[in-house]
Design a protein around this motif. Structure first.
Motif, short mmCIF file in Angstrom:
data_model
loop_
_atom_site.label_atom_id
_atom_site.label_comp_id
_atom_site.label_asym_id
_atom_site.label_seq_id
_atom_site.Cartn_x
_atom_site.Cartn_y
_atom_site.Cartn_z
N VAL A 47 0.84 -1.21 0.00
CA VAL A 47 0.00 0.00 0.00
C VAL A 47 0.87 1.26 0.00
O VAL A 47 0.67 2.17 -0.82
N ASN A 48 1.86 1.31 0.90
CA ASN A 48 2.57 2.58 1.11
C ASN A 48 3.53 2.92 -0.03
O ASN A 48 3.62 4.08 -0.43
N LEU A 49 4.22 1.91 -0.56
CA LEU A 49 5.08 2.19 -1.71
C LEU A 49 4.40 1.79 -3.02
O LEU A 49 4.32 2.61 -3.95
N GLY A 50 3.85 0.56 -3.08
CA GLY A 50 3.19 0.10 -4.31
C GLY A 50 2.05 1.04 -4.71
O GLY A 50 1.92 1.42 -5.88
N GLY A 51 1.25 1.46 -3.73
CA GLY A 51 0.14 2.36 -4.01
C GLY A 51 0.63 3.70 -4.54
O GLY A 51 0.03 4.29 -5.45
N THR A 52 1.74 4.18 -4.02
CA THR A 52 2.28 5.47 -4.47
C THR A 52 2.79 5.37 -5.91
O THR A 52 2.56 6.27 -6.73
N ILE A 53 3.44 4.26 -6.23
CA ILE A 53 3.89 4.08 -7.62
C ILE A 53 2.68 4.01 -8.55
O ILE A 53 2.68 4.60 -9.64
N ASN A 54 1.62 3.34 -8.10
CA ASN A 54 0.39 3.30 -8.92
C ASN A 54 -0.15 4.70 -9.17
O ASN A 54 -0.62 5.01 -10.26
N VAL A 55 -0.10 5.54 -8.15
CA VAL A 55 -0.58 6.92 -8.31
C VAL A 55 0.25 7.66 -9.35
O VAL A 55 -0.28 8.28 -10.28
N PHE A 56 1.59 7.56 -9.23
CA PHE A 56 2.46 8.27 -10.18
C PHE A 56 2.25 7.72 -11.60
O PHE A 56 2.22 8.48 -12.58
N ASP A 57 2.11 6.41 -11.69
CA ASP A 57 1.95 5.77 -13.00
C ASP A 57 0.63 6.19 -13.65
O ASP A 57 0.58 6.52 -14.84
N ALA A 58 -0.44 6.19 -12.85
CA ALA A 58 -1.75 6.60 -13.39
C ALA A 58 -1.70 8.07 -13.80
O ALA A 58 -2.29 8.45 -14.82
N ALA A 59 -0.97 8.89 -13.05
CA ALA A 59 -0.90 10.33 -13.36
C ALA A 59 -0.19 10.58 -14.68
O ALA A 59 -0.46 11.56 -15.37
N ARG A 60 0.70 9.67 -15.08
CA ARG A 60 1.42 9.91 -16.35
C ARG A 60 0.60 9.46 -17.54
O ARG A 60 0.81 9.89 -18.66
N HIS A 61 -0.34 8.51 -17.32
CA HIS A 61 -1.08 7.94 -18.44
C HIS A 61 -2.44 8.58 -18.65
O HIS A 61 -3.07 8.35 -19.68
#
Ligand SMILES: NC(=O)c1ccc[n+]([C@@H]2O[C@H](COP(=O)([O-])OP(=O)(O)OC[C@H]3O[C@@H](n4cnc5c(N)ncnc54)[C@H](O)[C@@H]3O)[C@@H](O)[C@H]2O)c1
Length: 312
Positions: free
Chosen positions: A91-105
């Motif tokens: 959640v704390n790291l994986g979720g944050t990467i998901n947020v950054f990834d979704a923000a780029r796409h």
């Protein structure tokens, strides 16, 4: 007017942010799994998606059509990060990467992200006050993940062009704070014991020192960073620079509640505790032009007023 996604918007800090965004006329969607947050924290005007930031699909769907994302969802518990290491990491790291990834796409151009890091990543660095250039010395899985979020924020910025700003929050307190929070849950615990006429318990000698920041002061930086995204994946301390010991906090809480209190001592928690954590707010003030200026007395008064409505 803009459309914003707030992850963790049903939680303590998130719900204050949502209120502020709605009051400014923005449209707000919240993604929250309600693990510590509550749907009743959310004003009716905000849309709620029940979902998990560690699920990339849910994250991408929630991000569709948004102009920016405030990422506050986390398992904000050192104890949980000890008991359930893999899940908190997810959640704390994986979720944050998901947020950054979704923000780029999500759109032709990546959309800006403002996220919560933590002063806990300074760990046992004894510098006083701690500045953004002080060495991180994370001691727990939660803190390591928060530090890693900052590294991945630089990847999001440099490799993927996502404008990202992070805030190393110190001990945030205020109405709707969670009594189990490792940051300022102590205020709720002290107040409820004092109101019941019971002694308060401090770890060790009670001379642990913290930098308590009122939640209303925190929100102004999150919204300002979103309004003017900056390059370079910068991070800022959010702190007052004022040191308060747990003993002082207990005395002030009792004074404001107009009650006498006795203090008893308990052994420190198994992971140990950081004795002094006080931040240097100069970089924050230089960038944003305003300080965290709610005094502990005023902020505590507002918090206690709310807590009294919660205490049977
Ligand atoms: N409170 C503080 O003093 C403090 C200090 C430093 C950093 N932070 C950070 O600020 C952020 C907000 O903290 P808070 O004090 O408001 O905590 P909180 O527990 O009240 O809020 C966190 C929210 O995230 C939600 N959440 C948790 N896991 C989720 C998941 N997998 N998917 C979707 N939602 C999920 C929870 O239900 C809750 O609503 C966190 O990132 C925390 O690490 C807080």
């Amino acid at each position: 007017m803009a459309r914003y996604l707030v992850t963790g918007g049903c939680g303590f800090i998130g719900s204050h942010l949502v209120e502020r965004l709605l009051a400014a006329g923005h449209e707000v969607t919240v993604l929250d799994d309600l693990s510590t947050g509550k749907s009743e924290n959310l004003p009716e005007a905000a849309a709620l998606i029940y979902g998990d930031v560690s699920d990339p699909q849910a994250m991408a769907e929630a991000m569709a059509g948004q102009d920016g994302c405030f990422h506050l969802a986390a398992i904000a518990s050192v104890e949980r990060s000890r008991e359930d290491w893999a899940r908190t990491h997810q959640v704390n790291l994986g979720g944050t990467i998901n947020v950054f990834d979704a923000a780029r796409h999500v759109a032709e151009q990546p959309i800006p992200v403002v996220y919560a890091s933590s002063a806990a990543l300074y760990g046992d660095n004894p510098a006083v006050p701690l500045s953004e250039s002080s060495e991180p010395r994370p001691l727990t899985a939660y803190c390591v993940d928060k530090l890693a979020c900052e590294h991945y924020a630089r990847v999001a910025d440099r490799i993927h062009g996502v404008p990202v700003t992070g805030f190393r929050l110190f001990n945030v307190y205020g109405p709707r704070q969670h009594p189990a929070s490792p940051y300022s849950g102590v205020i709720s615990l002290f107040a409820s014991r004092i109101l019941r006429g019971e002694p308060v318990t401090v770890f060790g000698d009670g001379e642990l020192v913290r930098d308590f920041v009122y939640v209303g002061d925190v929100i102004q930086y999150l919204t300002a960073a979103m309004a003017q995204p900056m390059p370079g994946a910068q991070v800022f301390n959010v702190c007052t620079g004022t040191a308060t010991s747990v003993n002082q906090l207990a005395r002030l809480t009792a004074e404001l509640l107009e009650k006498e209190t006795a203090v008893t001592s308990a052994p420190p928690p198994p992971e140990g505790d950081i004795r002094v954590s006080v931040g240097d707010p100069r970089r924050l003030m230089a960038e944003f032009g305003f300080a965290c200026d709610t005094s502990l007395r005023d902020g505590l008064r507002k918090t206690l007023k709310w807590l009294k409505t919660q205490t049977p």
